[in-house]
Design a protein around this motif. Structure first.
Motif, short mmCIF file in Angstrom:
data_model
loop_
_atom_site.label_atom_id
_atom_site.label_comp_id
_atom_site.label_asym_id
_atom_site.label_seq_id
_atom_site.Cartn_x
_atom_site.Cartn_y
_atom_site.Cartn_z
N LYS A 1 -40.68 48.17 -5.57
CA LYS A 1 -39.82 48.27 -6.76
C LYS A 1 -39.23 46.91 -7.14
O LYS A 1 -38.57 46.28 -6.31
CB LYS A 1 -38.67 49.25 -6.51
CG LYS A 1 -39.13 50.70 -6.40
CD LYS A 1 -37.90 51.53 -6.08
CE LYS A 1 -38.14 53.00 -6.03
NZ LYS A 1 -36.94 53.71 -5.55
N PRO A 2 -39.43 46.48 -8.38
CA PRO A 2 -38.97 45.15 -8.79
C PRO A 2 -37.53 45.13 -9.29
O PRO A 2 -37.06 46.07 -9.94
CB PRO A 2 -39.91 44.81 -9.94
CG PRO A 2 -40.24 46.13 -10.56
CD PRO A 2 -40.17 47.16 -9.45
N ILE A 3 -36.84 44.06 -8.98
CA ILE A 3 -35.47 43.83 -9.49
C ILE A 3 -35.43 42.41 -10.06
O ILE A 3 -35.93 41.48 -9.42
CB ILE A 3 -34.43 43.95 -8.35
CG1 ILE A 3 -34.58 45.30 -7.66
CG2 ILE A 3 -33.01 43.79 -8.88
CD1 ILE A 3 -34.07 45.28 -6.25
N PHE A 4 -34.85 42.26 -11.24
CA PHE A 4 -34.76 40.92 -11.84
C PHE A 4 -33.32 40.59 -12.14
O PHE A 4 -32.45 41.45 -12.06
CB PHE A 4 -35.61 40.78 -13.12
CG PHE A 4 -36.30 42.02 -13.58
CD1 PHE A 4 -37.47 42.42 -12.98
CD2 PHE A 4 -35.78 42.77 -14.62
CE1 PHE A 4 -38.13 43.57 -13.41
CE2 PHE A 4 -36.43 43.91 -15.06
CZ PHE A 4 -37.60 44.31 -14.46
N GLU A 5 -33.08 39.34 -12.53
CA GLU A 5 -31.77 38.77 -12.83
C GLU A 5 -31.07 38.43 -11.52
O GLU A 5 -30.69 39.33 -10.76
CB GLU A 5 -30.86 39.75 -13.60
CG GLU A 5 -31.06 39.79 -15.08
CD GLU A 5 -30.48 38.54 -15.78
OE1 GLU A 5 -31.04 38.18 -16.82
OE2 GLU A 5 -29.50 37.95 -15.28
N TYR B 1 -27.68 43.64 -5.18
CA TYR B 1 -28.62 44.54 -4.50
C TYR B 1 -28.80 44.13 -3.03
O TYR B 1 -28.75 44.97 -2.14
CB TYR B 1 -29.98 44.53 -5.22
CG TYR B 1 -31.00 45.45 -4.59
CD1 TYR B 1 -30.97 46.82 -4.84
CD2 TYR B 1 -31.97 44.95 -3.71
CE1 TYR B 1 -31.90 47.67 -4.24
CE2 TYR B 1 -32.90 45.79 -3.11
CZ TYR B 1 -32.86 47.14 -3.39
OH TYR B 1 -33.77 47.99 -2.78
N SER C 1 -28.11 37.60 -10.68
CA SER C 1 -26.80 38.22 -10.38
C SER C 1 -26.98 39.67 -9.93
O SER C 1 -26.26 40.15 -9.05
CB SER C 1 -25.88 38.15 -11.61
OG SER C 1 -26.41 38.88 -12.69
N VAL C 2 -27.96 40.36 -10.50
CA VAL C 2 -28.24 41.75 -10.13
C VAL C 2 -28.87 41.79 -8.74
O VAL C 2 -28.52 42.64 -7.90
CB VAL C 2 -29.16 42.41 -11.19
CG1 VAL C 2 -29.61 43.79 -10.73
CG2 VAL C 2 -28.47 42.48 -12.55
#
Lengths: 219, 219
Positions: B61-65, B72, B67-68
């Motif tokens: 599962k991809p997460i971007f940014e 996480y 700061s986010v």
């Protein structure tokens, strides 16, 4: 007992969303309307940094920036959660909330208030972002699924304020034709009884924006 | 076992700070250097939205940014915490991290790459923000107190990258004379053994920025 104060301005989308979060949690608070043309010494003492509303004061300690206040409210008070509990879903909500704010709301606002080349440039950029958002909301009632969540609260800016502003300035980027999913979501959101109760009167906002458009001064 | 991948670019301040967070937590991950001139299909499949690095992929599962991703990582893995535990301190850290990024790093970067009137306008705005930051760091070793925290990791942008860029373009806003506290903090931060290990080589960054300045193309 904890003491909660909120310094705000009635027409501010940022203030209204913080009020939604407080009311969702059932937090009792004192609301203080700040005159943005003539900010009070108490307000400036609490927020000498950005000097912007909203400022939430909890037990004498000030917090600014609506995105920061949102997380604080969610972490501090019991009640319905504003961000999802699952870390991956939280991350996605944080991402889309930031996207809606930085890539959609602010450029739409800017495009409406600008003119000429600057407006065209802003329009092109925001249309790209809106296409991504249009795609993301397809087939969902809210960004939070069946339940209104943080992205939806942040999204009231484009669901409620932007359509009014577009009519006032006579320049439309976020149209029903081009972005039917966003409009459908926006209608649903603004007609939700809880959200509706926490939005200002449409006519009052329209009047204030008209005056601002004519005088070139929002406050 | 959980699978963690990080798509990055070696010179990116946003990628480096995510690596710091992963390494602080002791997370094992596969690092994939992405060619930003010619992005891979896999990368674009993971991040069709912003198409920017860093992208963290956890169990597919991809997460971007960045700061986010920071939040996480802090919520997902045990180990030293990146954000403070106390909700008020967390809020303040989130505020200052956002301030350093939005009001200091990005305008400084922009001012260095622009010219004429645009540069002067950016300079004036960022100097105001830097004065507030100068005041905030006075008498503290790090923004996180004695311990390096989220604001410091985000601040590596102005502590490490900006001084190099200023020298390359021959335009200095963040000077030792005007902002002695920020410089003192920046020196301390970049010489911290953990931070240092996670920064790119200064000469390599300088060379890449010089080439970018000459060709007008960062990648």
């Amino acid at each position: 007992m904890s003491e909660v104060k909120l310094f705000g301005a009635w027409f501010s989308p940022f203030v209204r969303r913080v009020e939604m979060a407080l009311n969702l949690k059932g937090v009792e608070y004192e609301y203080i309307e700040e005159d943005l043309k003539n900010k009070s010494p108490l307000f400036l003492e609490y927020n000498p940094i950005t000097k912007l509303v909203p400022v939430l004061v909890h037990n004498g300690k000030p917090i600014f920036e609506s995105s920061v206040i949102f997380e604080y409210i969610d972490e501090t008070w019991e009640g319905p959660s504003i961000l999802p509990k699952d870390p991956y879903e939280r991350a996605m909500s944080r991402f889309w909330a930031k996207f809606v704010q930085d890539k959609c709301s602010e450029p739409l606002w800017k495009a409406c208030w600008s003119a000429g080349e600057e407006r065209e440039k802003a329009k092109k950029e925001v249309e790209e972002a809106l296409k991504l958002l249009e795609n993301e909301i397809e087939g969902k009632k809210f960004f939070g699924g069946d339940k209104i969540g943080v992205v939806d609260y942040v999204g009231t800016f484009i669901a409620f304020w932007i359509p009014i502003l577009q009519d006032v300035v006579g320049f439309h980027i976020l149209t029903k034709d081009k972005f039917p999913n966003i409009w459908k979501w926006g209608d649903e959101l603004c007609n939700d009884s809880f959200v509706k109760k926490n939005l200002p009167e449409k006519e009052k906002v329209s009047f204030a924006l008209k005056r601002a458009f004519e005088t070139g001064n929002l406050y």
